[in-house]
Write a protein that holds these residues in place. Sequence first.
Motif, PDB file in Angstrom:
ATOM      1  N   MET A 142       0.832  -1.209   0.000  1.00  8.11           N
ATOM      2  CA  MET A 142       0.000   0.000   0.000  1.00  8.11           C
ATOM      3  C   MET A 142       0.865   1.257   0.000  1.00  8.11           C
ATOM      4  O   MET A 142       0.557   2.237  -0.682  1.00  8.11           O
ATOM      5  N   ALA A 143       1.961   1.234   0.773  1.00  3.89           N
ATOM      6  CA  ALA A 143       2.879   2.373   0.778  1.00  3.89           C
ATOM      7  C   ALA A 143       3.515   2.550  -0.600  1.00  3.89           C
ATOM      8  O   ALA A 143       3.671   3.689  -1.075  1.00  3.89           O
ATOM      9  N   ASP A 144       3.852   1.434  -1.265  1.00  2.00           N
ATOM     10  CA  ASP A 144       4.405   1.521  -2.614  1.00  2.00           C
ATOM     11  C   ASP A 144       3.393   2.120  -3.587  1.00  2.00           C
ATOM     12  O   ASP A 144       3.759   2.934  -4.446  1.00  2.00           O
ATOM     13  N   LEU A 145       2.129   1.723  -3.450  1.00  3.46           N
ATOM     14  CA  LEU A 145       1.095   2.286  -4.315  1.00  3.46           C
ATOM     15  C   LEU A 145       0.920   3.783  -4.084  1.00  3.46           C
ATOM     16  O   LEU A 145       0.776   4.564  -5.033  1.00  3.46           O
ATOM     17  N   LYS A 146       0.932   4.199  -2.818  1.00  2.42           N
ATOM     18  CA  LYS A 146       0.802   5.632  -2.517  1.00  2.42           C
ATOM     19  C   LYS A 146       2.001   6.412  -3.044  1.00  2.42           C
ATOM     20  O   LYS A 146       1.850   7.494  -3.619  1.00  2.42           O
ATOM     21  N   ASP A 147       3.206   5.849  -2.872  1.00  5.44           N
ATOM     22  CA  ASP A 147       4.406   6.507  -3.397  1.00  5.44           C
ATOM     23  C   ASP A 147       4.362   6.596  -4.917  1.00  5.44           C
ATOM     24  O   ASP A 147       4.746   7.616  -5.506  1.00  5.44           O
ATOM     25  N   ALA A 148       3.903   5.547  -5.567  1.00 11.33           N
ATOM     26  CA  ALA A 148       3.804   5.559  -7.024  1.00 11.33           C
ATOM     27  C   ALA A 148       2.782   6.587  -7.487  1.00 11.33           C
ATOM     28  O   ALA A 148       3.005   7.284  -8.488  1.00 11.33           O
ATOM     29  N   GLN A 149       1.683   6.721  -6.747  1.00 15.86           N
ATOM     30  CA  GLN A 149       0.677   7.714  -7.101  1.00 15.86           C
ATOM     31  C   GLN A 149       1.252   9.125  -6.985  1.00 15.86           C
ATOM     32  O   GLN A 149       1.065   9.959  -7.870  1.00 15.86           O
ATOM     33  N   VAL A 150       1.983   9.373  -5.910  1.00 17.61           N
ATOM     34  CA  VAL A 150       2.594  10.697  -5.722  1.00 17.61           C
ATOM     35  C   VAL A 150       3.618  10.960  -6.827  1.00 17.61           C
ATOM     36  O   VAL A 150       3.672  12.067  -7.386  1.00 17.61           O
ATOM     37  N   LEU A 151       4.427   9.957  -7.156  1.00 20.56           N
ATOM     38  CA  LEU A 151       5.418  10.121  -8.220  1.00 20.56           C
ATOM     39  C   LEU A 151       4.759  10.412  -9.561  1.00 20.56           C
ATOM     40  O   LEU A 151       5.223  11.278 -10.325  1.00 20.56           O
ATOM     41  N   MET A 152       3.673   9.700  -9.870  1.00 23.65           N
ATOM     42  CA  MET A 152       2.993   9.932 -11.137  1.00 23.65           C
ATOM     43  C   MET A 152       2.366  11.308 -11.194  1.00 23.65           C
ATOM     44  O   MET A 152       2.433  11.995 -12.213  1.00 23.65           O
ATOM     45  N   LEU A 153       1.753  11.732 -10.094  1.00 20.98           N
ATOM     46  CA  LEU A 153       1.128  13.065 -10.078  1.00 20.98           C
ATOM     47  C   LEU A 153       2.172  14.165 -10.205  1.00 20.98           C
ATOM     48  O   LEU A 153       1.966  15.134 -10.961  1.00 20.98           O
ATOM     49  N   THR A 154       3.271  14.061  -9.481  1.00 22.29           N
ATOM     50  CA  THR A 154       4.304  15.100  -9.588  1.00 22.29           C
ATOM     51  C   THR A 154       4.958  15.071 -10.968  1.00 22.29           C
ATOM     52  O   THR A 154       5.305  16.129 -11.507  1.00 22.29           O
ATOM     53  N   SER A 155       5.119  13.903 -11.548  1.00 26.90           N
ATOM     54  CA  SER A 155       5.680  13.826 -12.898  1.00 26.90           C
ATOM     55  C   SER A 155       4.735  14.468 -13.906  1.00 26.90           C
ATOM     56  O   SER A 155       5.166  15.149 -14.832  1.00 26.90           O
ATOM     57  N   TRP A 156       3.436  14.251 -13.711  1.00 21.39           N
ATOM     58  CA  TRP A 156       2.457  14.849 -14.616  1.00 21.39           C
ATOM     59  C   TRP A 156       2.428  16.366 -14.467  1.00 21.39           C
ATOM     60  O   TRP A 156       2.367  17.088 -15.465  1.00 21.39           O
ATOM     61  N   GLN A 157       2.472  16.824 -13.238  1.00 24.90           N
ATOM     62  CA  GLN A 157       2.405  18.263 -12.994  1.00 24.90           C
ATOM     63  C   GLN A 157       3.666  18.987 -13.455  1.00 24.90           C
ATOM     64  O   GLN A 157       3.595  20.089 -13.996  1.00 24.90           O
ATOM     65  N   THR A 158       4.824  18.380 -13.257  1.00 23.49           N
ATOM     66  CA  THR A 158       6.081  19.028 -13.648  1.00 23.49           C
ATOM     67  C   THR A 158       6.470  18.711 -15.086  1.00 23.49           C
ATOM     68  O   THR A 158       7.415  19.301 -15.602  1.00 23.49           O
ATOM     69  N   GLN A 159       5.773  17.779 -15.716  1.00 22.80           N
ATOM     70  CA  GLN A 159       6.056  17.358 -17.083  1.00 22.80           C
ATOM     71  C   GLN A 159       7.504  16.872 -17.244  1.00 22.80           C
ATOM     72  O   GLN A 159       8.178  17.164 -18.231  1.00 22.80           O
ATOM     73  N   SER A 160       7.976  16.140 -16.230  1.00 18.93           N
ATOM     74  CA  SER A 160       9.322  15.568 -16.282  1.00 18.93           C
ATOM     75  C   SER A 160       9.308  14.205 -15.593  1.00 18.93           C
ATOM     76  O   SER A 160       8.437  13.930 -14.769  1.00 18.93           O
ATOM     77  N   LEU A 161      10.272  13.403 -15.954  1.00 16.18           N
ATOM     78  CA  LEU A 161      10.381  12.089 -15.343  1.00 16.18           C
ATOM     79  C   LEU A 161      11.103  12.182 -14.011  1.00 16.18           C
ATOM     80  O   LEU A 161      12.002  13.016 -13.838  1.00 16.18           O
ATOM     81  N   PRO A 162      10.750  11.320 -13.056  1.00 17.38           N
ATOM     82  CA  PRO A 162      11.460  11.335 -11.774  1.00 17.38           C
ATOM     83  C   PRO A 162      12.884  10.795 -11.947  1.00 17.38           C
ATOM     84  O   PRO A 162      13.181  10.061 -12.890  1.00 17.38           O
ATOM     85  N   SER A 163      13.762  11.167 -11.024  1.00 13.83           N
ATOM     86  CA  SER A 163      15.136  10.687 -11.107  1.00 13.83           C
ATOM     87  C   SER A 163      15.195   9.191 -10.771  1.00 13.83           C
ATOM     88  O   SER A 163      14.309   8.647 -10.117  1.00 13.83           O
ATOM     89  N   SER A 164      16.261   8.568 -11.199  1.00 16.56           N
ATOM     90  CA  SER A 164      16.354   7.111 -11.053  1.00 16.56           C
ATOM     91  C   SER A 164      16.534   6.680  -9.601  1.00 16.56           C
ATOM     92  O   SER A 164      16.164   5.567  -9.237  1.00 16.56           O
ATOM     93  N   HIS A 165      17.105   7.522  -8.743  1.00 14.70           N
ATOM     94  CA  HIS A 165      17.280   7.118  -7.345  1.00 14.70           C
ATOM     95  C   HIS A 165      15.964   7.141  -6.571  1.00 14.70           C
ATOM     96  O   HIS A 165      15.853   6.542  -5.518  1.00 14.70           O
ATOM     97  N   VAL A 166      14.969   7.825  -7.089  1.00 17.52           N
ATOM     98  CA  VAL A 166      13.652   7.858  -6.433  1.00 17.52           C
ATOM     99  C   VAL A 166      12.855   6.599  -6.773  1.00 17.52           C
ATOM    100  O   VAL A 166      12.077   6.115  -5.957  1.00 17.52           O
ATOM    101  N   LEU A 167      13.075   6.056  -7.973  1.00 13.26           N
ATOM    102  CA  LEU A 167      12.330   4.879  -8.406  1.00 13.26           C
ATOM    103  C   LEU A 167      12.937   3.620  -7.798  1.00 13.26           C
ATOM    104  O   LEU A 167      14.112   3.342  -7.965  1.00 13.26           O
ATOM    105  N   THR A 168      12.133   2.876  -7.078  1.00 13.09           N
ATOM    106  CA  THR A 168      12.562   1.591  -6.534  1.00 13.09           C
ATOM    107  C   THR A 168      11.773   0.484  -7.226  1.00 13.09           C
ATOM    108  O   THR A 168      10.766   0.749  -7.896  1.00 13.09           O
ATOM    109  N   ILE A 169      12.217  -0.725  -7.044  1.00 12.23           N
ATOM    110  CA  ILE A 169      11.527  -1.866  -7.669  1.00 12.23           C
ATOM    111  C   ILE A 169      10.089  -1.957  -7.176  1.00 12.23           C
ATOM    112  O   ILE A 169       9.160  -2.211  -7.943  1.00 12.23           O
ATOM    113  N   GLY A 170       9.895  -1.750  -5.879  1.00  5.72           N
ATOM    114  CA  GLY A 170       8.544  -1.836  -5.323  1.00  5.72           C
ATOM    115  C   GLY A 170       7.624  -0.776  -5.886  1.00  5.72           C
ATOM    116  O   GLY A 170       6.448  -1.033  -6.151  1.00  5.72           O
TER     117      GLY A 170
END
Length: 128
Positions: free
Chosen positions: A12-40
């Motif tokens: 559930m924490a991974d899903l919430k983190d992924a949702q936040v990452l997707m929303l911020t990526s959409w709002q900033t129109q940029s991809l997140p950095s690779s150190h923020v992305l984890t396998i989970g």
Amino acid sequence: MNAVGGFFHARMADLKDAQVLMLTSWQTQSLPSSHVLTIGRILTPLALLVFLNVLLALATSNGRRRFLEVTEAIFASILMAALLVAVLGMPIGAIYLVLKAAAYFIRAVLSLPIISGILVSIRDRIIT
């Protein structure tokens, strides 16, 4: 039960983190950095999407039929590969057993006193 609950809370924490990452990526129109992305954070939403698609496919009779056909084809392929490996491995096993039997026979024959005496006399003739 605690391990299952911990696993559920981590997903559930991974899903919430992924949702936040997707929303911020959409709002900033940029991809997140690779150190923020984890396998989970990557695999948990993908697994959820696959699970939901399978559930939707199983909801219809045509989807259930196709799902069972694909599952049957996968299992049949796995079983055919296992059978092929077993059948093709038989000659290798037979060769191994023949070589082991030949080595055992040669060791048994060479351990006889008369044979060892003959071999010693042949060796002495060759060396001298």
